[in-house]
Design a protein around this motif. Structure first.
Motif, PDB file in Angstrom:
ATOM      1  N   GLY A  95       0.811  -1.227   0.000  1.00 28.72           N
ATOM      2  CA  GLY A  95       0.000   0.000   0.000  1.00 28.72           C
ATOM      3  C   GLY A  95       0.836   1.264   0.000  1.00 28.72           C
ATOM      4  N   CYS A  96       2.144   1.145  -0.181  1.00 27.13           N
ATOM      5  CA  CYS A  96       3.022   2.325  -0.233  1.00 27.13           C
ATOM      6  C   CYS A  96       2.623   3.172  -1.452  1.00 27.13           C
ATOM      7  CB  CYS A  96       4.474   1.860  -0.332  1.00 27.13           C
ATOM      8  SG  CYS A  96       5.621   3.191  -0.661  1.00 27.13           S
ATOM      9  N   PRO A  97       2.291   4.457  -1.259  1.00 23.20           N
ATOM     10  CA  PRO A  97       1.754   5.239  -2.375  1.00 23.20           C
ATOM     11  C   PRO A  97       2.782   5.523  -3.480  1.00 23.20           C
ATOM     12  CG  PRO A  97       1.950   6.599  -0.398  1.00 23.20           C
ATOM     13  CD  PRO A  97       2.337   5.212  -0.007  1.00 23.20           C
ATOM     14  N   SER A  98       4.038   5.692  -3.120  1.00 30.74           N
ATOM     15  CA  SER A  98       5.052   6.057  -4.127  1.00 30.74           C
ATOM     16  C   SER A  98       5.996   4.875  -4.338  1.00 30.74           C
ATOM     17  CB  SER A  98       5.816   7.283  -3.639  1.00 30.74           C
ATOM     18  OG  SER A  98       6.125   7.133  -2.262  1.00 30.74           O
ATOM     19  N   TYR A  99       5.408   3.716  -4.669  1.00 30.85           N
ATOM     20  CA  TYR A  99       6.203   2.472  -4.643  1.00 30.85           C
ATOM     21  C   TYR A  99       7.331   2.416  -5.663  1.00 30.85           C
ATOM     22  CZ  TYR A  99       2.427   1.418  -7.970  1.00 30.85           C
ATOM     23  OH  TYR A  99       1.536   1.476  -8.999  1.00 30.85           O
ATOM     24  N   ILE A 100       7.139   3.010  -6.852  1.00 30.33           N
ATOM     25  CA  ILE A 100       8.219   2.943  -7.859  1.00 30.33           C
ATOM     26  C   ILE A 100       9.380   3.846  -7.429  1.00 30.33           C
ATOM     27  CG2 ILE A 100       8.859   3.400 -10.276  1.00 30.33           C
ATOM     28  CD1 ILE A 100       5.964   2.764 -11.045  1.00 30.33           C
ATOM     29  N   LEU A 101       9.026   5.077  -7.130  1.00 29.74           N
ATOM     30  CA  LEU A 101      10.065   6.037  -6.728  1.00 29.74           C
ATOM     31  C   LEU A 101      10.826   5.531  -5.500  1.00 29.74           C
ATOM     32  CD1 LEU A 101      11.382   8.845  -7.012  1.00 29.74           C
ATOM     33  CD2 LEU A 101       9.579   9.731  -5.532  1.00 29.74           C
ATOM     34  N   ASP A 102      10.083   5.007  -4.516  1.00 31.73           N
ATOM     35  CA  ASP A 102      10.742   4.595  -3.278  1.00 31.73           C
ATOM     36  C   ASP A 102      11.664   3.399  -3.503  1.00 31.73           C
ATOM     37  OD1 ASP A 102       9.383   6.637  -2.214  1.00 31.73           O
ATOM     38  OD2 ASP A 102       8.209   5.477  -0.765  1.00 31.73           O
TER      39      ASP A 102
END
Ligand SMILES: C[S@@+](CC[C@H](N)C(=O)[O-])C[C@H]1O[C@@H](n2cnc3c(N)ncnc32)[C@H](O)[C@@H]1O
Length: 290
Positions: free
Chosen positions: A21-28
């Motif tokens: 559920g991490c909203p910025s999964y690609i960037l992170d």
């Protein structure tokens, strides 16, 4: 043994973060890998097929796990950009927010053209405000004060990182106390602060990443969130020069109340509230009467 590449690790990291559920999964996922490999984002895109060692993969999945649990990405990578400057951040120290740039920008504007400035940033945390002011005003001397040893250690690293040691001084203590101990009575051209200002009711509705990972000491501002402003205002006039600038970051609903408190002191003029880009009240500033 499985062979890991930048591409394969990123793919797995992205899936794990997305499922959590991490909203910025690609960037992170990219930022975590950049941090481990000490590479820029552009380079992990350029060298997607580079083969990675087992140790790098283990470190990557360990940090992805931390991010899955909600730890802010800045505490994982140890850095945050603020006012176009790279800042070190660490746990127990508030992560600098883009919202706070408004206070720095306004202070820079209001102090423009003034010579030999002496400025104090109270509740300095990572030094986001103090370091930015010293960085952008080459003739200013800036005091950065906080009660937290972790905050001051983090601020020290940011001062060193930007080679501002000759024009900055760290002070430890309760609010204005260390400024008095430093003998700054009547000597400041400006006193700025982003103190803890979250009210009791708003503490419960903070996002998990903030509530569970960022320091309570940096957030809670008393029942109505106004305690620190009241305490700073009690003695700020004794530190400021006549006509000196006093500027605070505020919560979206605190502008009118703080303006009234300042006006009731009867010694400040031109009390103004300024909004942020979202149209919410974000700073209050005024000047000590001449
Ligand atoms: C909202 S944070 C602001 C940090 C930084 N100025 C920023 O804008 O990112 C508030 C800071 O106030 C500090 N603080 C809390 N109580 C304090 C006190 N009594 N005296 C001095 N600093 C205090 C905390 O340690 C924290 O670093």
């Amino acid at each position: 043994m499985v062979e890991h590449t930048i591409r394969s690790l990123l793919r797995e990291g992205v899936i794990l973060l997305r499922e959590s559920g991490c909203p910025s999964y690609i960037l992170d996922a990219e930022l975590i890998l950049c941090h481990i490999l000490d590479m820029k984002r552009i380079d992990i895109i350029k060298y997607r097929d580079r083969v990675l060692g087992e140790e790098e993969a283990v470190d990557f999945f360990r940090l992805v796990e931390e991010r899955k649990k909600g730890k802010p990405i800045q505490y994982i990578t140890g850095c945050q950009e603020f006012m176009g400057i790279d800042f070190c951040v660490r746990e127990n120290v508030l992560i600098p927010r883009p919202d706070t740039e408004i206070l720095v920008e306004k202070t820079l504007e209001l102090l423009k053209g003034k010579e030999k400035l002496r400025i104090a940033d109270v509740c300095t945390g990572s030094g986001a405000i103090a370091v930015s002011l010293a960085y952008y005003i080459p003739h200013a001397y800036v005091y950065a004060a906080d009660i937290s040893e972790d905050a001051l250690e983090c601020c020290r690293r940011n001062i060193e990182r930007h080679q501002l040691g000759r024009r900055m001084k760290l002070l430890r203590g309760d609010l204005l106390e260390p400024l008095f101990e430093e003998g700054l009575e009547g000597k400041l051209d400006a006193l700025v602060s982003n103190p803890p200002y979250i009210s009791k009711k708003d503490m419960d509705s903070l996002p998990t990443g903030v509530r569970c990972f960022e320091p309570h000491l940096a957030l809670y501002g008393g029942r109505e969130g106004m305690d620190f402003y009241i305490r700073i205002l009690k003695d700020a006039d004794k530190l400021l020069k006549k006509g000196g600038l006093l500027a605070f970051e505020i919560g979206y609903d605190q502008g009118r109340a703080l303006k009234k408190i300042i006006q009731d002191h009867g010694i400040y003029k031109d009390v103004r509230i300024e909004k942020d880009l979202a149209g919410l009240d974000r700073i209050v500033y005024c000047y000590l009467e001449e």
